[in-house]
Each structure stands twice: as C-alpha cells, then as structure tokens.
Design an enzyme around this catalytic site. Sequence first.
Site, PDB file in Angstrom:
ATOM      1  N   THR A  61       6.082  -8.639   5.225  1.00  0.00           N
ATOM      2  CA  THR A  61       6.959  -9.275   4.016  1.00  0.00           C
ATOM      3  C   THR A  61       6.704 -10.782   3.890  1.00  0.00           C
ATOM      4  O   THR A  61       6.371 -11.397   2.958  1.00  0.00           O
ATOM      5  CB  THR A  61       8.246  -9.034   3.728  1.00  0.00           C
ATOM      6  OG1 THR A  61       8.342  -7.503   3.977  1.00  0.00           O
ATOM      7  CG2 THR A  61       8.824  -9.317   2.466  1.00  0.00           C
ATOM      8  N   ARG A  90       6.325  13.053  -1.521  1.00  0.00           N
ATOM      9  CA  ARG A  90       7.266  13.050  -0.298  1.00  0.00           C
ATOM     10  C   ARG A  90       8.819  12.792  -0.515  1.00  0.00           C
ATOM     11  O   ARG A  90       9.568  12.833   0.214  1.00  0.00           O
ATOM     12  CB  ARG A  90       6.771  11.997   0.606  1.00  0.00           C
ATOM     13  CG  ARG A  90       5.332  12.108   1.377  1.00  0.00           C
ATOM     14  CD  ARG A  90       4.968  10.898   1.817  1.00  0.00           C
ATOM     15  NE  ARG A  90       5.681  10.706   3.060  1.00  0.00           N
ATOM     16  CZ  ARG A  90       5.929   9.573   3.732  1.00  0.00           C
ATOM     17  NH1 ARG A  90       5.215   8.687   3.054  1.00  0.00           N
ATOM     18  NH2 ARG A  90       6.636   9.522   4.751  1.00  0.00           N
ATOM     19  N   TYR A 105      -0.263  -1.073   9.557  1.00  0.00           N
ATOM     20  CA  TYR A 105       1.262  -0.920   9.840  1.00  0.00           C
ATOM     21  C   TYR A 105       1.681   0.593   9.316  1.00  0.00           C
ATOM     22  O   TYR A 105       2.168   1.289   9.860  1.00  0.00           O
ATOM     23  CB  TYR A 105       2.143  -1.915   9.089  1.00  0.00           C
ATOM     24  CG  TYR A 105       3.431  -1.465   9.262  1.00  0.00           C
ATOM     25  CD1 TYR A 105       4.279  -1.718  10.279  1.00  0.00           C
ATOM     26  CD2 TYR A 105       4.188  -0.820   8.247  1.00  0.00           C
ATOM     27  CE1 TYR A 105       5.877  -1.506  10.208  1.00  0.00           C
ATOM     28  CE2 TYR A 105       5.418  -0.586   8.195  1.00  0.00           C
ATOM     29  CZ  TYR A 105       6.356  -0.869   9.197  1.00  0.00           C
ATOM     30  OH  TYR A 105       7.514  -0.451   9.223  1.00  0.00           O
ATOM     31  N   HIS A 134       7.422  -2.314  -7.075  1.00  0.00           N
ATOM     32  CA  HIS A 134       6.136  -1.653  -6.446  1.00  0.00           C
ATOM     33  C   HIS A 134       5.490  -1.120  -7.660  1.00  0.00           C
ATOM     34  O   HIS A 134       4.361  -1.323  -7.766  1.00  0.00           O
ATOM     35  CB  HIS A 134       6.880  -0.368  -5.766  1.00  0.00           C
ATOM     36  CG  HIS A 134       5.642   0.766  -5.288  1.00  0.00           C
ATOM     37  ND1 HIS A 134       5.050   0.304  -4.050  1.00  0.00           N
ATOM     38  CD2 HIS A 134       5.200   1.591  -5.864  1.00  0.00           C
ATOM     39  CE1 HIS A 134       4.185   1.405  -3.957  1.00  0.00           C
ATOM     40  NE2 HIS A 134       4.224   1.964  -4.939  1.00  0.00           N
ATOM     41  N   LYS A 173      -8.061  -1.238  -6.242  1.00  0.00           N
ATOM     42  CA  LYS A 173      -6.892  -1.231  -6.651  1.00  0.00           C
ATOM     43  C   LYS A 173      -6.557   0.235  -7.564  1.00  0.00           C
ATOM     44  O   LYS A 173      -5.363   0.467  -7.498  1.00  0.00           O
ATOM     45  CB  LYS A 173      -6.589  -2.326  -7.707  1.00  0.00           C
ATOM     46  CG  LYS A 173      -6.826  -3.549  -7.001  1.00  0.00           C
ATOM     47  CD  LYS A 173      -5.812  -3.849  -6.033  1.00  0.00           C
ATOM     48  CE  LYS A 173      -6.383  -4.737  -4.894  1.00  0.00           C
ATOM     49  NZ  LYS A 173      -5.662  -4.910  -3.663  1.00  0.00           N
ATOM     50  N   HIS A 195       3.672  -4.073  -9.605  1.00  0.00           N
ATOM     51  CA  HIS A 195       2.818  -4.787  -8.908  1.00  0.00           C
ATOM     52  C   HIS A 195       1.308  -3.882  -8.971  1.00  0.00           C
ATOM     53  O   HIS A 195       0.373  -4.412  -9.441  1.00  0.00           O
ATOM     54  CB  HIS A 195       2.992  -5.119  -7.506  1.00  0.00           C
ATOM     55  CG  HIS A 195       1.954  -5.436  -6.497  1.00  0.00           C
ATOM     56  ND1 HIS A 195       1.028  -4.699  -5.788  1.00  0.00           N
ATOM     57  CD2 HIS A 195       1.646  -6.573  -6.281  1.00  0.00           C
ATOM     58  CE1 HIS A 195       0.213  -5.364  -5.246  1.00  0.00           C
ATOM     59  NE2 HIS A 195       0.534  -6.686  -5.401  1.00  0.00           N
ATOM     60  N   GLN A 238       3.283 -11.509   2.996  1.00  0.00           N
ATOM     61  CA  GLN A 238       3.132 -11.564   1.774  1.00  0.00           C
ATOM     62  C   GLN A 238       3.504 -12.412   0.853  1.00  0.00           C
ATOM     63  O   GLN A 238       2.785 -13.119  -0.316  1.00  0.00           O
ATOM     64  CB  GLN A 238       3.845  -9.911   1.118  1.00  0.00           C
ATOM     65  CG  GLN A 238       3.226  -8.831   1.610  1.00  0.00           C
ATOM     66  CD  GLN A 238       3.806  -7.812   1.569  1.00  0.00           C
ATOM     67  OE1 GLN A 238       5.028  -7.381   1.627  1.00  0.00           O
ATOM     68  NE2 GLN A 238       3.274  -6.465   1.312  1.00  0.00           N
TER      69      GLN A 238
END
Length: 268
Positions: A201, A130, A180, A140, A117, A143, A204
């Site tokens: 998704t 990027r 992916y 995001h 993690k 989490h 998930q």
Amino acid sequence: MNLSVGLTSGLFQNYDTIQAEKRALNVDSWFLMSSPLPVASVLAAYLLFVLKLGPAFMRDRKPLQLTYLLVVYNFCQSVESGALQSFYRNVFQPNNPSRIPLSPTLASASWWYFFSKLVELLDTVFFVLRKNQRQVTFLHVYHHTITAGGSWCFLKYLPGEQGLIVGLFNCAVHVFMYFYYMLAALGPSFHKYLWWKPYITILQMAQFIMVMIYTSSIIIFNDKLPTILSYFFLANAAFFAYLFSDFYKKTYNPNKKYSSVRGTLKLN
C-alpha cells in the site's frame, strides 16, 4: 479561429499531429478500438455482475475454491506486468524515436496496457465467486472501472507520453502486488512470509505521488504534450492518493496486529 488551430493550443498541444499518426497506424481497426460500445459493454457487464448478479447468484452457495486458478492468474499477472514495465522502459530512452507524439511501438504498448486492465477485472469476479464481498469496495470497483475505461479513451482519443510514464509506474507496482497475491493464494502455510503486505500500500501511495509530481512538471514546463492529459492524471492520482492513505490508516492501525492476509485489499 480555425478549429484545428484552436485544438493545437492550450490544453491540446500536438493534437493534430497525434491524430494524424493515430490514423496512419489505423488504431481504430484494432481489437475493441472501433467504437466505445464494446468496452462500455464489458464494463457494464462487469459492474452488473460484481455489484448485483454475482452476489445474488452466490448467496445460497458455498464459496468457490479457486486456489490453483488464483495462483496461476496472479503469477501470470506479475510476469505480464514485468514484461510491460520492461517494454515501457525500453521505449522511454533518451532520444528514442519511438516516443513523442505517437509511434507504432508506443501505440502497441498502450493497447496491451489497456487490454491488461480488462483482464484485471477478473480480480473482482474472483472476490465475488469466493464470497469475499467485503473486498468489493467503492475504491476497488471504481479503480478497475476508471483504469480500464480511461486507458481505452487514452489510446482512442488522445494518446500522449504521459500515459507511458503512468503505465511504467503502475506496472512496477503490479509486479510486487500480484506476486504477493500469488503467495497468499498458496494457503496459510505461506502467510508467515507475507509480513510485507503494508508496504504494498505504501508503494501504491508512492506511485500516485510520483504521478502527481510528474504531471505537475509537465503542466508547468512542457509545451509539447497535451496538457489536458496531465490534468486528468494529476486529478486522478490525487484522488487515489487520498483514498489509499485513508485505507492504509484504517487497515494498518499501528495499535493492531495483522497476522493474516485478510486485511489486505487488492486495489491497484
């Protein structure tokens, strides 16, 4: 009432036994496990970089081209998730002595899961480098932060079998998710093969629903595991199920067509 007696009842079943076995394994001497300071410092640096320093640094610079690095990174993450999943499945066998409440096998698996993690924090770092800041959403960042910090607290303070099951579900999802993203990183010529992105998704969300069902069953029927862990995993899974479903509705509107991978959010 004696404190240890109080802790072994209610929310803290088997607390004393787990702590005794954790001390016997000398978990506190393992890398990053001695105190909260190292992992708290890592998470603080992560948040500072992805929310402030990183975007400021990249503001007047061109996005970094990290194609080869991303391909290798996502491939390794997919393989690592598969390896951890296989390890968890081997541990979680009927009558396996390497299970409740804590054993060298389970403790080692929990540490590797926690360390993975920390590595996954690079997901957000790559977004920033990027200049893909739109992907650095509350969901995001929250989490990644709660998963890294929570998995450390789990092993440090109250490891239990619930974490084994949650980790098994999580690693299964990560095998497909990182595969992916490896294909997506290979460039536009591969994007036509990525029609299945909405199903990641869905997978998930299914993960969180299964965690909710499992932890609810522990709360109702199991009197040997620390119930407080089940409440934590249940609440966290319910929160993420809501956030992921909201993301799915906003991203995969059935009235829109998504022919590229740009709409996919790397969340889990």
